[in-house]
Design a protein around this motif. Structure first.
Motif, PDB file in Angstrom:
ATOM      1  N   ILE A  93      30.313-103.033  50.488  1.00 22.07           N
ATOM      2  CA  ILE A  93      31.724-102.692  50.284  1.00 22.07           C
ATOM      3  C   ILE A  93      32.511-103.941  49.912  1.00 22.07           C
ATOM      4  N   SER A  94      32.066-105.119  50.346  1.00 17.95           N
ATOM      5  CA  SER A  94      32.711-106.373  49.924  1.00 17.95           C
ATOM      6  C   SER A  94      32.538-106.565  48.418  1.00 17.95           C
ATOM      7  N   TYR A  95      31.352-106.269  47.930  1.00 14.78           N
ATOM      8  CA  TYR A  95      31.096-106.368  46.490  1.00 14.78           C
ATOM      9  C   TYR A  95      31.970-105.376  45.724  1.00 14.78           C
ATOM     10  N   ALA A  96      32.084-104.144  46.230  1.00  9.53           N
ATOM     11  CA  ALA A  96      32.921-103.138  45.571  1.00  9.53           C
ATOM     12  C   ALA A  96      34.379-103.583  45.531  1.00  9.53           C
ATOM     13  N   VAL A 310      35.735-109.437  54.835  1.00  8.26           N
ATOM     14  CA  VAL A 310      35.828-108.329  53.898  1.00  8.26           C
ATOM     15  C   VAL A 310      37.286-107.969  53.614  1.00  8.26           C
ATOM     16  N   ARG A 311      38.176-108.171  54.583  1.00 10.70           N
ATOM     17  CA  ARG A 311      39.582-107.797  54.397  1.00 10.70           C
ATOM     18  C   ARG A 311      40.456-108.984  54.028  1.00 10.70           C
ATOM     19  N   ARG A 312      39.867-110.125  53.723  1.00 10.09           N
ATOM     20  CA  ARG A 312      40.649-111.329  53.460  1.00 10.09           C
ATOM     21  C   ARG A 312      41.640-111.120  52.324  1.00 10.09           C
ATOM     22  N   SER A 313      41.194-110.579  51.197  1.00  9.32           N
ATOM     23  CA  SER A 313      42.083-110.406  50.049  1.00  9.32           C
ATOM     24  C   SER A 313      43.182-109.381  50.326  1.00  9.32           C
ATOM     25  N   ILE A 314      42.865-108.364  51.146  1.00 12.90           N
ATOM     26  CA  ILE A 314      43.893-107.385  51.517  1.00 12.90           C
ATOM     27  C   ILE A 314      44.962-108.062  52.368  1.00 12.90           C
ATOM     28  N   CYS A 315      44.540-108.948  53.270  1.00 11.98           N
ATOM     29  CA  CYS A 315      45.505-109.712  54.070  1.00 11.98           C
ATOM     30  C   CYS A 315      46.385-110.568  53.164  1.00 11.98           C
ATOM     31  N   ASP A 316      45.761-111.236  52.205  1.00 11.47           N
ATOM     32  CA  ASP A 316      46.523-112.081  51.283  1.00 11.47           C
ATOM     33  C   ASP A 316      47.516-111.258  50.470  1.00 11.47           C
ATOM     34  N   MET A 317      47.093-110.080  50.013  1.00 11.34           N
ATOM     35  CA  MET A 317      47.996-109.223  49.246  1.00 11.34           C
ATOM     36  C   MET A 317      49.165-108.762  50.111  1.00 11.34           C
ATOM     37  N   SER A 318      48.906-108.484  51.379  1.00 18.20           N
ATOM     38  CA  SER A 318      49.987-108.089  52.290  1.00 18.20           C
ATOM     39  C   SER A 318      50.996-109.217  52.450  1.00 18.20           C
ATOM     40  N   LEU A 319      50.494-110.451  52.589  1.00 16.66           N
ATOM     41  CA  LEU A 319      51.384-111.603  52.687  1.00 16.66           C
ATOM     42  C   LEU A 319      52.201-111.778  51.413  1.00 16.66           C
ATOM     43  N   LEU A 320      51.547-111.596  50.273  1.00 14.49           N
ATOM     44  CA  LEU A 320      52.244-111.761  48.993  1.00 14.49           C
ATOM     45  C   LEU A 320      53.326-110.708  48.817  1.00 14.49           C
ATOM     46  N   ILE A 321      53.025-109.462  49.189  1.00 17.28           N
ATOM     47  CA  ILE A 321      54.028-108.398  49.074  1.00 17.28           C
ATOM     48  C   ILE A 321      55.240-108.738  49.935  1.00 17.28           C
TER      49      ILE A 321
END
Length: 651
Positions: A93-96, A310-321
């Motif tokens: 799922i990380s690859y996806a 696996v959720r690192r980029s989602i965390c970053d996107m939340s911070l950016l938003i």
């Protein structure tokens, strides 16, 4: 007393380099890419790979390795599926997710479908549901939203099957605390986390799709369950760390830990942003948000380098938003993700937003253009670029170019047909010409009927444009400064370069003010006796004050500062004569408060903000204001944010 006419000598604005220049569409295929997806057949998907390093590039190569994907090929997925080994699917799922963030959305979907045909795997079923959730929210089409609801609902069901079941005695006694979480297997703990995530997605989609109060209440209860689960999981992690001699329990795997931080952090931030009175009510039920803690948790889960969670980029996107749309700036995470996903559409959106916040609208347009060319699989994502570009062109006061993007939105996008139609109509009015005025009139007639509802409530901005459209019709096909007013609401004036304000926007205001001055002694003669003189006068003075404030600060132009003060005070003086646009007075107090804060008079600024939030009528006219004024809740949110910034001396 009239505001002085300005002939300002502004300093040349030097563009700020945002990490690296955005590639033009023709260059996107040659830019260095650190994530190169591999197709099922083993070949690459047409994205170039970095060339071999020379000896002098060793240090640069070592840094770049931190941004490369760890997957040289698609990871294998063990078949058949064993629920006890559900965590073995995390690499898959990380690859996806990497495929998705690198703008290869269809390949990501295909990979998930191929490896979990029956949608029985914990991480694949819920991960696929997340992809469909993003797709549904981007398109806003009924079919996509319904499909997303079904997939998130199914993912939630799969997560429920993996959760630890309460014993009969435990369900009676209500034993569901930290000890209960501690008694779970790692798979069961992950299932608890994923259950909360998918329940949140389902609730969000349900609120957006249904548009009625019953559905809102039902999904609000689901949100409550989600918050409770996140709070419990966070308590478990905190207790485990406190019990460990080093203050950090290494037995808790990083993927679970980061997921808990993501959920708990988002709950803290969302609860902290609830307006005053409603926030007090929510606190009575035991829910209190701590914004500083929430942002800190997201930073711990996302920001920084190290282990790939696996959720690192989602965390970053939340911070950016939060930082780029709801608050201020956050550069480190954007820079890291742009280097890792240089063609990632979501991070290009973030770079464009950052450029716009820095008053670099042309640079923002370059990033949004690259975002459009970075992928063609989810065309609905182009609508975000179109929306942002229409506003960026307003910040440049290139109305004709802005009009083209509004026109594209009217033809294709479904988020808010009423706002798109109004944006196109006012641009046509600004450009003038009989044919364009007739087309604008047809669009204005449609605007009120195109409104939508979410959770049974009208969207405030749609209510605003509907009122303006009705006013246009009642005034015989006329509105004062509608494009500049729209630019203010979308922060187009805020993000406009000072030269654009002085050379393009202020002359528009001065032309209308000159016309208004001719009728100031006899307002009844204005526009052939039609109503609206004082509405137009106060709107023009308000927008003049806003424009002059952004010239005065940060450029320290005393003449502009004095002109802004005079303009706002004239709004306060003549505000009681307003017939329809009562919101102008409240927005004027807010903007005057911000001007006073810039001048260093914090006590006076606080008084202006308190006036806005007091709920008292700040204008009393012969017509009398009934009910709420336009954009009241949005203004209260901005005022609360301004007060918060004032306390921290950041305004």
């Amino acid at each position: 007393m009239a505001a002085p006419r300005l002939d300002l000598d502004l300093p040349n604005s030097t563009p700020i380099n945002l990490f690296s220049p955005p590639d033009t569409p023709a260059q996107t295929g040659t830019s260095t890419v650190f994530f190169t997806p591999t197709t099922a057949s083993g070949g690459t998907s047409g994205v170039s790979t970095p060339a071999s390093s020379t000896p002098t590039e060793t240090s640069t190569r070592k840094e770049e390795d931190g941004f490369r994907s760890k997957f040289a090929s698609p990871p294998g997925v063990k078949q058949p599926y064993d629920p006890a080994e559900a965590l073995d699917d995390i690499p898959g799922i990380s690859y996806a997710l990497e495929l998705f963030l690198a703008s290869h959305m269809l390949e990501s979907e295909e990979y998930c479908n191929r490896n979990d045909v029956t949608k029985e795997r914990l991480y694949f079923s819920t991960g696929y549901g997340l992809i469909q959730c993003v797709k549904g929210l981007m398109s806003y089409e009924d079919n996509d939203l319904l499909a997303a609801i079904q997939h998130t609902k199914h993912g939630n069901h799969i997560a429920s099957q993996h959760r630890k079941k309460h014993s009969f005695l435990g369900s009676i006694l209500g034993s569901s605390g930290v000890d209960f979480i501690k008694s779970m297997t790692p798979v069961e703990r992950h299932a608890e986390l994923v259950y909360a995530e998918s329940l949140y997605e389902k609730a969000l989609l349900g609120i957006v799709y249904s548009g009625d109060w019953l559905a809102f209440i039902k999904e609000a209860l689901n949100m409550r369950t989600t918050i409770q689960i996140y709070q419990l999981l966070f308590s478990y992690v905190t207790a485990a760390d406190a019990a460990h001699p080093e203050g950090y329990d290494p037995s808790i795997d990083v993927h679970f830990r980061s997921g808990v931080y993501l959920g708990a952090g988002m709950c803290d931030i969302i609860l902290s942003m609830i307006p005053g009175r409603l926030g007090t009510l929510v606190e009575l039920f035991g829910y209190r948000g701590d914004r500083a803690r929430g942002l800190g948790l997201l930073m711990r889960a996302g920001g920084g380098r190290g282990i790939r969670r696996v959720r690192r980029s989602i965390c970053d996107m939340s911070l950016l938003i939060f930082h780029l749309i709801l608050s201020s700036l956050h550069l480190k995470d954007l820079e890291w993700n742009l280097k890792r996903y240089p063609n990632g559409v979501f991070f290009l959106f973030g770079a464009g937003r950052l450029a716009l916040v820095r008053s670099q609208p042309q640079r923002a347009i370059d990033y949004y253009t690259k975002a459009m060319h970075s992928q063609s699989q989810y065309r609905n994502l182009h609508h975000i670029s179109w929306w942002e570009m229409s506003i960026a062109y307003l910040a440049l006061w290139e109305v004709e170019k802005s009009m083209e993007w509004w026109k594209n939105l009217v033809q294709e996008a479904t988020w808010s047909k009423s706002i798109y139609s109004y944006g196109l109509a006012v641009c046509l009015l600004q450009l003038g010409g009989e044919g364009q005025k007739k087309e604008a009139a047809k669009l204005m007639e449609k605007v009120p009927g195109l409104r939508q509802k979410i959770a049974g409530k009208s969207i405030p901005l749609e209510k605003f444009v509907a009122r303006k459209a009705r006013k246009f019709q009642s005034q015989g096909g006329r509105l004062a400064l509608p494009v500049l007013e729209l630019a203010y609401l979308f922060l187009g004036i805020t993000h406009a370069p000072a030269e654009v304000i002085t050379k393009k926007m202020l002359p528009e205001l001065e032309a209308l003010l000159a016309k208004l001055d001719e009728h100031k002694d006899k307002p009844s003669k204005y526009e052939n006796g039609k109503t609206g003189f004082w509405d137009d006068f106060c709107l023009a003075k308000f927008l003049q004050g806003v424009c002059l404030r952004y010239v005065a600060y940060p450029y320290t132009q005393e003449e502009a500062e004095e002109g802004a003060v005079i303009a706002f005070k004239q709004v306060f003086e003549h505000g009681p004569k307003i017939e329809l646009d009562h919101h102008i007075v409240y927005h004027a107090h807010y903007e005057y408060g911000r001007l006073l804060a810039c001048q260093g008079d914090l006590d006076s600024a606080r008084r202006e903000f308190d006036l806005v939030l007091s709920g008292k009528p700040l204008e009393v006219g012969s017509s009398g204001r009934k009910g709420k004024y336009s954009m009241e809740n949005a203004l209260h949110m901005r005022t609360h944010a301004a007060l918060d910034a004032l306390h921290k001396k950041r305004l």
